[in-house]
Design a protein around this motif. Structure first.
Motif, short mmCIF file in Angstrom:
data_model
loop_
_atom_site.label_atom_id
_atom_site.label_comp_id
_atom_site.label_asym_id
_atom_site.label_seq_id
_atom_site.Cartn_x
_atom_site.Cartn_y
_atom_site.Cartn_z
N ASP A 30 23.63 -32.21 -51.35
CA ASP A 30 22.51 -31.63 -52.09
C ASP A 30 21.30 -31.43 -51.18
O ASP A 30 20.62 -30.40 -51.24
CB ASP A 30 22.12 -32.53 -53.26
N VAL A 31 21.02 -32.43 -50.35
CA VAL A 31 19.89 -32.34 -49.43
C VAL A 31 20.10 -31.20 -48.44
O VAL A 31 19.17 -30.44 -48.13
CB VAL A 31 19.68 -33.67 -48.69
N LYS A 32 21.32 -31.06 -47.93
CA LYS A 32 21.61 -29.96 -47.01
C LYS A 32 21.36 -28.61 -47.68
O LYS A 32 20.87 -27.66 -47.03
CB LYS A 32 23.05 -30.04 -46.54
N ALA A 33 21.66 -28.51 -48.98
CA ALA A 33 21.39 -27.27 -49.71
C ALA A 33 19.88 -26.99 -49.75
O ALA A 33 19.46 -25.83 -49.67
CB ALA A 33 21.96 -27.34 -51.12
N VAL A 34 19.08 -28.03 -49.87
CA VAL A 34 17.63 -27.86 -49.83
C VAL A 34 17.19 -27.33 -48.47
O VAL A 34 16.40 -26.38 -48.38
CB VAL A 34 16.92 -29.20 -50.15
N LEU A 35 17.69 -27.93 -47.40
CA LEU A 35 17.31 -27.49 -46.07
C LEU A 35 17.72 -26.04 -45.83
O LEU A 35 16.97 -25.25 -45.24
CB LEU A 35 17.95 -28.40 -45.01
N ASP A 36 18.91 -25.68 -46.31
CA ASP A 36 19.37 -24.30 -46.16
C ASP A 36 18.49 -23.34 -46.96
O ASP A 36 18.14 -22.25 -46.48
CB ASP A 36 20.82 -24.17 -46.61
N ALA A 37 18.12 -23.75 -48.17
CA ALA A 37 17.28 -22.88 -49.00
C ALA A 37 15.91 -22.67 -48.37
O ALA A 37 15.30 -21.60 -48.54
CB ALA A 37 17.12 -23.49 -50.40
#
Length: 262
Positions: free
Chosen positions: A84-91
């Motif tokens: 989930d955190v990686k999705a934030v960084l990607d976004a």
């Protein structure tokens, strides 16, 4: 001071994030991951302004079922939350970060560093542990029997303010309880894969023993160790531990910034 917020999707999960301050050319953002039962506010309301005063851009997240991030039907695990955190960084188009994870949030930070080494420059694992023998049998027995009545009132109040619907608080408590009860720990070989510059941070009267913090610092390659006087999170200004008294946090911050700058 600049402030934005939003949600990043990872499958059915939409993780809430906040970005405080401006991006800096010479250093990555500092990602903050709260502890179990906590929100961004209860874990870091004192820390974020202090970091901004030191010209650090901050990204903070609420893990699944906590704060403004709604629960899905899946279990809450360190590995799932790291995704989930990686999705934030990607976004946010953030290539890499420094990360501070507190308590159960430290598990997420460790999982992020192991699974996505290119995404984590520096790692601060604060009041966290990596194996089940870090705490005694009484901890596991107490967790197995734990009830919502034992949750600190500041956590309950924070959740009810954001999520007044019936059952939300109970759902969050059970997510956290099962997360800890089912935590398997990591083999030393997994921890040795961590490439981020790492600081193992703990208090002398913490949930985990100083001996476990020492062991963590010796297993993770090149890790530094910092043990401060205090309890579980008061040195970060965590609300349940500090009661709003930020003196211990103000003492610790220069050491944390020095580690990140080195």
């Amino acid at each position: 001071m600049a402030f934005t917020h939003g949600y990043a999707a990872n499958g059915d999960l939409r993780m809430y994030y906040e970005v405080h301050g401006h991006a800096l050319a010479d250093q990555p953002p500092l990602l903050l991951i709260p502890g179990g039962g906590s929100t961004i506010e209860t874990s870091f309301a004192g820390l974020i302004p202090a970091l901004l005063a030191e010209s650090r851009q901050v990204i903070a997240v609420d893990e699944e079922g906590h704060g403004r991030t709604a629960a899905t039907g899946r279990p809450l695990t360190a590995e799932g939350s790291a995704e989930d955190v990686k999705a934030v960084l990607d976004a946010l188009n953030v290539g890499f970060v420094d990360v501070l994870g507190f308590s159960a949030g430290g598990h997420t930070a460790l999982a992020l560093a192991m699974k996505y080494p290119a995404s984590v420059r520096c790692l601060i694992a604060a009041s966290s542990f990596v194996s089940r023998d870090a705490v005694g049998d009484e901890f596991w027995e107490g967790m197995a029997k734990a009830t919502l009545d034992e949750m600190p009132e500041v956590y309950k109040d924070a959740d009810r303010r954001l999520n007044p619907e019936p059952g939300h608080l109970e759902r969050m408590f059970e997510l956290d309880r099962q997360r800890i009860l089912t935590f398997p720990g990591w083999p030393d070989d997994d921890l040795r894969r961590i490439t981020a510059s790492t600081l193992v941070l703990s208090a002398d009267r913490d949930v985990i023993s100083a001996e476990h913090a020492v062991r963590m610092s010796r297993v993770i390659p090149g890790a530094r160790l910092m043990i401060v006087p205090g309890t579980h999170g008061d040195y970060l200004g965590e609300l349940a531990a500090s009661g709003g008294d930020l003196r211990a946090m103000r003492t610790a911050i220069p050491y944390l910034l020095r580690f990140l700058e080195e």
